[in-house]
Design a protein around this motif. Structure first.
Motif, PDB file in Angstrom:
ATOM      1  N   GLN A  60     -14.315 -23.522 -38.091  1.00 42.42           N
ATOM      2  CA  GLN A  60     -15.228 -23.665 -39.229  1.00 42.42           C
ATOM      3  C   GLN A  60     -16.611 -24.173 -38.835  1.00 42.42           C
ATOM      4  OE1 GLN A  60     -12.959 -26.295 -41.777  1.00 42.42           O
ATOM      5  NE2 GLN A  60     -11.213 -24.895 -41.792  1.00 42.42           N
ATOM      6  N   ARG A  61     -16.689 -24.974 -37.768  1.00 42.30           N
ATOM      7  CA  ARG A  61     -17.962 -25.619 -37.428  1.00 42.30           C
ATOM      8  C   ARG A  61     -18.447 -25.292 -36.025  1.00 42.30           C
ATOM      9  NH1 ARG A  61     -16.804 -31.725 -38.426  1.00 42.30           N
ATOM     10  NH2 ARG A  61     -18.949 -31.875 -37.645  1.00 42.30           N
ATOM     11  N   GLY A  62     -17.690 -24.453 -35.302  1.00 42.49           N
ATOM     12  CA  GLY A  62     -18.118 -24.039 -33.978  1.00 42.49           C
ATOM     13  C   GLY A  62     -18.022 -25.148 -32.944  1.00 42.49           C
ATOM     14  N   MET A  63     -18.503 -24.852 -31.741  1.00 43.97           N
ATOM     15  CA  MET A  63     -18.364 -25.812 -30.651  1.00 43.97           C
ATOM     16  C   MET A  63     -19.212 -27.053 -30.876  1.00 43.97           C
ATOM     17  SD  MET A  63     -16.628 -26.463 -27.978  1.00 43.97           S
ATOM     18  CE  MET A  63     -15.846 -24.856 -27.719  1.00 43.97           C
ATOM     19  N   ASP A  64     -20.392 -26.912 -31.475  1.00 43.40           N
ATOM     20  CA  ASP A  64     -21.223 -28.091 -31.732  1.00 43.40           C
ATOM     21  C   ASP A  64     -20.519 -29.033 -32.702  1.00 43.40           C
ATOM     22  OD1 ASP A  64     -23.203 -27.241 -30.020  1.00 43.40           O
ATOM     23  OD2 ASP A  64     -24.475 -26.412 -31.609  1.00 43.40           O
ATOM     24  N   GLY A  65     -19.913 -28.464 -33.744  1.00 44.68           N
ATOM     25  CA  GLY A  65     -19.175 -29.286 -34.702  1.00 44.68           C
ATOM     26  C   GLY A  65     -17.964 -29.944 -34.068  1.00 44.68           C
ATOM     27  N   PHE A  66     -17.300 -29.209 -33.197  1.00 45.14           N
ATOM     28  CA  PHE A  66     -16.154 -29.768 -32.476  1.00 45.14           C
ATOM     29  C   PHE A  66     -16.589 -30.958 -31.622  1.00 45.14           C
ATOM     30  CE2 PHE A  66     -13.873 -30.032 -28.451  1.00 45.14           C
ATOM     31  CZ  PHE A  66     -12.556 -30.134 -28.851  1.00 45.14           C
ATOM     32  N   LEU A  67     -17.671 -30.788 -30.863  1.00 47.75           N
ATOM     33  CA  LEU A  67     -18.134 -31.865 -29.986  1.00 47.75           C
ATOM     34  C   LEU A  67     -18.568 -33.087 -30.798  1.00 47.75           C
ATOM     35  CD1 LEU A  67     -20.088 -29.727 -27.384  1.00 47.75           C
ATOM     36  CD2 LEU A  67     -18.000 -31.024 -26.954  1.00 47.75           C
ATOM     37  N   GLU A  68     -19.190 -32.847 -31.941  1.00 45.44           N
ATOM     38  CA  GLU A  68     -19.594 -33.965 -32.803  1.00 45.44           C
ATOM     39  C   GLU A  68     -18.369 -34.731 -33.302  1.00 45.44           C
ATOM     40  OE1 GLU A  68     -21.734 -34.631 -37.149  1.00 45.44           O
ATOM     41  OE2 GLU A  68     -22.049 -32.748 -36.070  1.00 45.44           O
TER      42      GLU A  68
END
Length: 270
Positions: free
Chosen positions: A156-164
């Motif tokens: 849902q949030r992509g890799m940037d969202g995952f890392l955050e």
């Protein structure tokens, strides 16, 4: 890539069952050794921690990027990452290289894949060395490693969202090197990969009891996720070796290359 290390550059083998293309490179000369990395990484991890430099003088190293990782194709459906397909990928690479049988070295998911390859294609595996792996069901393993619902966040949030989200669950911030490696991944592919791992039942104990290859298991003494799993697997495989790498956890045992290579060299020389 260092041209002194790469004999042939990156090549591709196609899985006969679903056509997925798997990237691999062959380095060095000698008895063939298939090396398979862990989740979210690529074959370059073996270079980073000195394994390639140490082994290329005496071995033909077959370094792969697992499907969904690195330069290999990255399907977006969980069924593409079923263990049967992973075994097909490894077999396709061995066929492309012209290696009827190999020594095998894998860490984490690479260890799990090696156990599956040995179970399905025992004639292709001359000896088995696996670190930080498990043969049992691993439902929820990535939620425990990262944070609950990590596959949903990737989708849902992509890799940037995952890392955050991962950063917010950690005691220490994500270091720039780890962030760079993770950012290069395909979020949808890794979400599918995680869901496939959650669904994988693993191998029955009885299958490991039938292994006849010389086998070595290693694991970090601080690896809370895989210490018991590794001990259990080693206890099942006849005449196998178990080595505890003192002072390292699941994430850092790959970096303990001096200790791990010492164990491996003694194993291979027997």
């Amino acid at each position: 890539m260092d041209s002194k290390e790469d004999n042939r550059g990156v090549e591709y083998a196609s899985n006969a069952d679903d056509g997925t293309r798997i990237a691999y490179t062959v380095v060095g000369s000698g008895p063939p050794l298939l090396m398979v990395h862990g989740s979210f990484l690529t074959h370059t991890i073996w270079r980073t921690f000195g394994y390639v430099k140490a082994l290329r003088g005496s071995r033909q190293l077959i370094l792969i990027d697992s499907r969904g990782h690195g330069r290999s194709e990255k399907p977006h459906t969980p069924d593409a990452y079923a263990m049967g397909n992973i075994v097909g990928d490894l077999t396709a690479v061995l066929d492309a290289v012209g290696a009827p049988t190999v020594d095998y070295l894998g860490y984490s998911f690479g260890a799990r894949a090696g156990l599956a390859l040995t179970a399905a294609k025992p004639e292709r595996v001359r000896s088995l060395a696996v670190g930080g792996g498990s043969h049992g069901a691993q439902a929820g393993a990535f939620d425990r490693l990262f944070f609950p619902g990590c596959a949903d966040v990737l989708e849902q949030r992509g890799m940037d969202g995952f890392l955050e989200a991962w950063n917010s669950h950690r005691m220490f911030p994500i270091d720039p090197g780890t962030r760079a490696v993770f950012s290069a991944n395909d979020a949808q592919a890794l979400a599918a990969y995680i869901r496939a791992n959650d669904a994988d039942p693993g191998l029955p104990d009885g299958v490991l009891q039938q292994f006849s290859q010389p086998s070595l298991f290693y694991v970090g003494s601080q690896d809370g996720t895989r210490l018991d799993d590794t001990r259990a697997a080693a206890a099942l495989v006849p005449d196998s070796e178990l080595h505890i790498i003192r002072g390292f956890d699941h994430a850092t045992t790959m970096a303990a290359s001096a200790e791990v290579l010492g164990v491996l060299e003694r194993f291979w020389s027997n």
